[in-house]
Motif scaffolding. Structure first.
Motif, PDB file in Angstrom:
ATOM      1  N   GLN A  24      -6.897  -2.264  10.410  1.00 39.94           N
ATOM      2  CA  GLN A  24      -7.215  -3.418  11.253  1.00 39.94           C
ATOM      3  C   GLN A  24      -7.339  -3.040  12.729  1.00 39.94           C
ATOM      4  O   GLN A  24      -7.981  -3.746  13.507  1.00 39.94           O
ATOM      5  N   PHE A  25      -6.720  -1.925  13.127  1.00 45.27           N
ATOM      6  CA  PHE A  25      -6.648  -1.593  14.550  1.00 45.27           C
ATOM      7  C   PHE A  25      -7.419  -0.339  14.937  1.00 45.27           C
ATOM      8  O   PHE A  25      -7.396   0.047  16.102  1.00 45.27           O
ATOM      9  N   ARG A  26      -8.136   0.263  14.003  1.00 45.70           N
ATOM     10  CA  ARG A  26      -8.747   1.552  14.346  1.00 45.70           C
ATOM     11  C   ARG A  26      -9.837   1.430  15.413  1.00 45.70           C
ATOM     12  O   ARG A  26     -10.141   2.393  16.094  1.00 45.70           O
ATOM     13  N   ASN A  27     -10.413   0.252  15.575  1.00 49.93           N
ATOM     14  CA  ASN A  27     -11.436   0.056  16.606  1.00 49.93           C
ATOM     15  C   ASN A  27     -10.980  -0.916  17.693  1.00 49.93           C
ATOM     16  O   ASN A  27     -11.805  -1.504  18.386  1.00 49.93           O
ATOM     17  N   LYS A  28      -9.676  -1.063  17.857  1.00 45.56           N
ATOM     18  CA  LYS A  28      -9.147  -2.037  18.818  1.00 45.56           C
ATOM     19  C   LYS A  28      -8.401  -1.353  19.969  1.00 45.56           C
ATOM     20  O   LYS A  28      -7.326  -1.777  20.373  1.00 45.56           O
ATOM     21  N   ASP A  37      -7.337  -0.590  23.585  1.00 43.40           N
ATOM     22  CA  ASP A  37      -7.211  -1.468  24.744  1.00 43.40           C
ATOM     23  C   ASP A  37      -6.651  -0.656  25.909  1.00 43.40           C
ATOM     24  O   ASP A  37      -6.373   0.536  25.787  1.00 43.40           O
ATOM     25  N   PHE A  93      -2.656   0.267  22.039  1.00 44.12           N
ATOM     26  CA  PHE A  93      -2.892  -0.788  21.066  1.00 44.12           C
ATOM     27  C   PHE A  93      -1.869  -1.891  21.341  1.00 44.12           C
ATOM     28  O   PHE A  93      -0.694  -1.603  21.574  1.00 44.12           O
ATOM     29  N   HIS A  94      -2.302  -3.141  21.314  1.00 41.29           N
ATOM     30  CA  HIS A  94      -1.383  -4.269  21.416  1.00 41.29           C
ATOM     31  C   HIS A  94      -1.100  -4.791  20.004  1.00 41.29           C
ATOM     32  O   HIS A  94      -2.036  -5.081  19.249  1.00 41.29           O
ATOM     33  N   PHE A  95       0.177  -4.938  19.680  1.00 42.87           N
ATOM     34  CA  PHE A  95       0.540  -5.364  18.330  1.00 42.87           C
ATOM     35  C   PHE A  95       1.871  -6.112  18.345  1.00 42.87           C
ATOM     36  O   PHE A  95       2.889  -5.578  18.788  1.00 42.87           O
ATOM     37  N   GLU A 140     -17.646   2.152   8.056  1.00 40.64           N
ATOM     38  CA  GLU A 140     -17.711   0.901   8.828  1.00 40.64           C
ATOM     39  C   GLU A 140     -18.145  -0.252   7.916  1.00 40.64           C
ATOM     40  O   GLU A 140     -18.925  -0.060   7.013  1.00 40.64           O
TER      41      GLU A 140
END
Length: 207
Positions: free
Chosen positions: A156-160, A162, A178-180, A207
């Motif tokens: 879920q976070f591989r392209n997020k 920040d 990463f913000h989580f 993708e």
């Protein structure tokens, strides 16, 4: 279908990206290579990326360090610590995981390792290992070393990627992160995650 432990094992046995991956999440004004004068303060250590699958999502177990700790206080990290006399790096990663979050070594299958990482602000030389759990873990945390645990959904976070500004030992810096769940994953933890993502991306993740 989710990625399998066999596929992860194959990815880790391939060519790792090391510095190229680490640089993606490296805070400014830091270095990745230890200089000659760093040898005396170097602290060999190891950490464990502990994985499991639930509902077709691959999770990694993270911890938040208490604010009272000497190094990396209040930061999100992997279970791990300094290598003790007579231990291998792998043995340290498993022991620290048992001591910090209560997962016994016999429940963990080591799939491989990632590239060594030098953290110049604290002197830790980190060897990351990747472990596999057959099911979602039940934690028994050590409150002196762990404030809380986080189950981070990797895909879920591989392209997020920040950025955020933080007060660090080097002053106020804008760092990749990463913000989580109200926490900021940055520094060595994010750098190690970046290499794990890259190892999987080049082989299996579409993708």
């Amino acid at each position: 279908m989710p990625i399998t432990k066999k596929e992860i094992k194959k990815a880790l046995a391939g060519n790792l990206h090391g510095v190229k991956s680490h640089q993606k999440m490296m805070p400014p004004n830091r270095k990745l290579q230890a200089a000659a004068n760093d040898k005396k303060r170097m602290k060999p250590s190891s950490v464990l990326l502990l994985l499991y699958i639930e509902k077709d999502e691959l999770f990694v177990c993270l911890i938040k360090r208490p604010s009272t700790m000497k190094h990396h206080a209040g930061q999100v990290a992997f279970p791990g610590g300094r290598i003790e006399l007579g231990e291998t790096a792998r043995e340290t990663a498993l022991r620290e995981t048992w001591e910090e979050i209560g997962i016994p070594p016999e429940k963990i299958e080591i799939l491989g390792s990632l590239s060594e990482l030098f953290v110049d602000v604290s002197g830790f030389l980190i060897q990351p290992f990747v472990g596999w759990l057959a099911e979602k873990p039940s934690f028994k945390t050590n409150p002196t070393e762990v404030e809380k645990t986080l189950l981070f959904p990797l895909f879920q976070f591989r392209n997020k990627l920040d950025e955020t500004e933080l007060e660090t030992v080097s002053g106020r810096l804008k760092v990749p992160c990463f913000h989580f769940e109200g926490e900021i994953i940055w520094g060595a933890t994010a750098m190690i995650l970046a290499e794990f993502y890259d190892a999987l991306e080049s082989e299996f993740i579409q993708e």
